[in-house]
Write an enzyme that holds these catalytic residues in place. Sequence first.
Site, PDB file in Angstrom:
ATOM      1  N   GLY A 234       0.807  -1.218   0.000  1.00  0.00           N
ATOM      2  CA  GLY A 234       0.000   0.000   0.000  1.00  0.00           C
ATOM      3  C   GLY A 234       0.838   1.266   0.000  1.00  0.00           C
TER       4      GLY A 234
ATOM      5  N   ASN B  87      -8.558   4.028   8.013  1.00  0.00           N
ATOM      6  CA  ASN B  87      -8.009   2.892   8.759  1.00  0.00           C
ATOM      7  C   ASN B  87      -8.204   2.995  10.266  1.00  0.00           C
ATOM      8  OD1 ASN B  87      -6.079   4.980   7.843  1.00  0.00           O
ATOM      9  ND2 ASN B  87      -4.726   4.015   9.338  1.00  0.00           N
TER      10      ASN B  87
ATOM     11  N   GLN C 212      -7.785  -0.135   2.967  1.00  0.00           N
ATOM     12  CA  GLN C 212      -8.691  -0.700   3.972  1.00  0.00           C
ATOM     13  C   GLN C 212      -9.974  -1.244   3.356  1.00  0.00           C
ATOM     14  OE1 GLN C 212      -8.477  -1.278   7.299  1.00  0.00           O
ATOM     15  NE2 GLN C 212      -6.370  -0.597   7.300  1.00  0.00           N
TER      16      GLN C 212
ATOM     17  N   SER D  84      -3.457  -3.365  -0.817  1.00  0.00           N
ATOM     18  CA  SER D  84      -2.358  -4.109  -0.211  1.00  0.00           C
ATOM     19  C   SER D  84      -2.840  -5.480   0.261  1.00  0.00           C
ATOM     20  CB  SER D  84      -1.811  -3.305   0.968  1.00  0.00           C
ATOM     21  OG  SER D  84      -0.782  -4.034   1.609  1.00  0.00           O
ATOM     22  N   ALA D  85      -2.097  -6.530  -0.122  1.00  0.00           N
ATOM     23  CA  ALA D  85      -2.556  -7.903   0.110  1.00  0.00           C
ATOM     24  C   ALA D  85      -2.687  -8.271   1.583  1.00  0.00           C
ATOM     25  CB  ALA D  85      -1.603  -8.879  -0.586  1.00  0.00           C
ATOM     26  N   HIS D  86      -1.777  -7.761   2.422  1.00  0.00           N
ATOM     27  CA  HIS D  86      -1.821  -8.223   3.817  1.00  0.00           C
ATOM     28  C   HIS D  86      -3.005  -7.667   4.604  1.00  0.00           C
ATOM     29  CE1 HIS D  86      -0.160  -4.809   6.334  1.00  0.00           C
ATOM     30  NE2 HIS D  86       0.214  -4.382   5.148  1.00  0.00           N
TER      31      HIS D  86
ATOM     32  N   THR E 260      12.560  -8.092 -10.684  1.00  0.00           N
ATOM     33  CA  THR E 260      11.941  -9.409 -10.863  1.00  0.00           C
ATOM     34  C   THR E 260      10.708  -9.501  -9.967  1.00  0.00           C
ATOM     35  OG1 THR E 260      14.088 -10.347 -11.363  1.00  0.00           O
ATOM     36  CG2 THR E 260      12.357 -11.895 -10.705  1.00  0.00           C
TER      37      THR E 260
ATOM     38  N   CYS F 283       1.029   3.099  12.820  1.00  0.00           N
ATOM     39  CA  CYS F 283       2.129   4.041  12.667  1.00  0.00           C
ATOM     40  C   CYS F 283       2.160   5.056  13.790  1.00  0.00           C
ATOM     41  CB  CYS F 283       2.015   4.773  11.337  1.00  0.00           C
ATOM     42  SG  CYS F 283       1.486   3.698  10.021  1.00  0.00           S
TER      43      CYS F 283
HETATM   44  C1  LIG Z   1      -2.016  -0.367   5.828  1.00  0.00           C
HETATM   45  C2  LIG Z   1      -2.346   0.835   5.057  1.00  0.00           C
HETATM   46  C3  LIG Z   1      -1.434   1.385   4.145  1.00  0.00           C
HETATM   47  C4  LIG Z   1      -0.036   0.839   3.981  1.00  0.00           C
HETATM   48  O1  LIG Z   1      -0.041  -0.403   3.369  1.00  0.00           O
HETATM   49  P1  LIG Z   1       1.295  -1.315   3.454  1.00  0.00           P
HETATM   50  O2  LIG Z   1       1.005  -2.450   2.544  1.00  0.00           O
HETATM   51  O3  LIG Z   1       1.408  -1.743   4.887  1.00  0.00           O
HETATM   52  O4  LIG Z   1       2.423  -0.477   3.004  1.00  0.00           O
HETATM   53  C5  LIG Z   1      -1.824   2.477   3.417  1.00  0.00           C
HETATM   54  N1  LIG Z   1      -3.049   3.005   3.541  1.00  0.00           N
HETATM   55  C6  LIG Z   1      -3.953   2.511   4.411  1.00  0.00           C
HETATM   56  C7  LIG Z   1      -5.302   3.128   4.495  1.00  0.00           C
HETATM   57  C8  LIG Z   1      -3.635   1.413   5.201  1.00  0.00           C
HETATM   58  O5  LIG Z   1      -4.527   0.946   6.055  1.00  0.00           O
END
Ligand SMILES: *Cc1c(COP(=O)(O)O)cnc(C)c1O
Length: 398
Positions: free
Chosen positions: A72, A152, A180, A200-202, A238, A326
């Site tokens: 993200g 978030n 989110q 973002s995948a996680h 890569t 953060c």
């Molecule tokens: C977690 C988050 C990000 C950052 O994503 P990462 O994959 O951890 O770098 C950015 N924006 C929002 C709204 C998020 O919740």
Amino acid sequence: MERMIYLDNAATTPTAPEVIEAMLPYYEERYGNPSAVYEFGNISKNAIDETRKYIAESIGASPQEIYFTAGGSESDNWALKAVAESLGHRGNHIITSKIEHHAVLKTCEYLEHNGYDVTYLDVDENGFVRPEMVKRALRPSTILVSVMTANNEIGTIEPIARIGMITSRYGIRFHTDAVQAYGQIPLNVNNLHVDMMSASAHKFNGPKGVGFLYIREGRNIPPFVHGGDQERKNRAGTENVPGIVGMGKAARLAHETMSERIEQESRLRDYLIYSILKEVPYSRLNGDFKKRLPNNADFCFDYIDGPSLLVMLDMDGICASAGSACTSGQEEASHVLTAIGIDEERARGALRLTLGAATTREDIDYVVECIKKNTTKLREKSEAFCKMQLIQGYPNKK
Ligand SMILES: *Cc1c(COP(=O)(O)O)cnc(C)c1O
């Protein structure tokens, strides 16, 4: 570890076992470089192509509009810096909101140091960016608007489609940080009128360190990483093949189970919200009751030191957060809570609980019980609370 109740799914989510299973072959036997000419490399390339196709489909885009990134933060950085760089000759004005993730806010600060002018829009008491305010902030020099799809910390879902209608009418680029929201609620880039979207995948049960940026066809922006020809020469290096495959699997799972999860999680979320507001005196919900992420509940408890509450909950086996990952550990009040008009004192008592597919009603009952117990304990030790009690009387004393 004994019993653990994980309620910090906005910070990250557990990687789904199916996702790990899908990734493993790309670490073990299918390790070929996707750029290689031989068939062995092609296996990796095909896996990437397939994921790109599915991700595109999931947001109503075309595969050539999806770029894989390292998450993200990278997607947000790329979107903002690239538009600034490529349209700098047309103007230097960027509009965003005060409640964006730091990946957007700090990038904007960086751009300010480089001669760009950034308007940070106020939000209302529930965290909504008002579309009229975006319109009013537009200047002839405006080149970009960036507003997150969902926040978030407080879970507020922003009126992206209405903002997008304004930006598209004026031909201004519109980026949304959907980190989110993607995988949690349905998203379609055309209905939302966005030119760029980060995910973002996680955050949706995929692996960490992989994400994507959607860039609308024709809105060409300069590359983020220079080097090889990967990602159509826009993001060299890569490819993270196992990560991309894992994200693809997670995206499928998220969309297949989405409507069910929305129903289940929002029911539990509301049960949690009502239980807390009923059981814990001097508590308030942050964000909107209705237009909020299905899994988000964010509170402020008066006369409570949030970090102390987090430690106590941790001892009860509960993973929660004071806000964004953060800002935790930092003394400063959350910029999001400040923006919705919560004073510093109150913001210190913030607690964010974000549910996941594994969360049960029993978990919620236990968590509410623990919050009740721990806030009572902390307040007994709080001078301000005791003083207030002397003046007003304790609301639960019958
Ligand atoms: C977690 C988050 C990000 C950052 O994503 P990462 O994959 O951890 O770098 C950015 N924006 C929002 C709204 C998020 O919740």
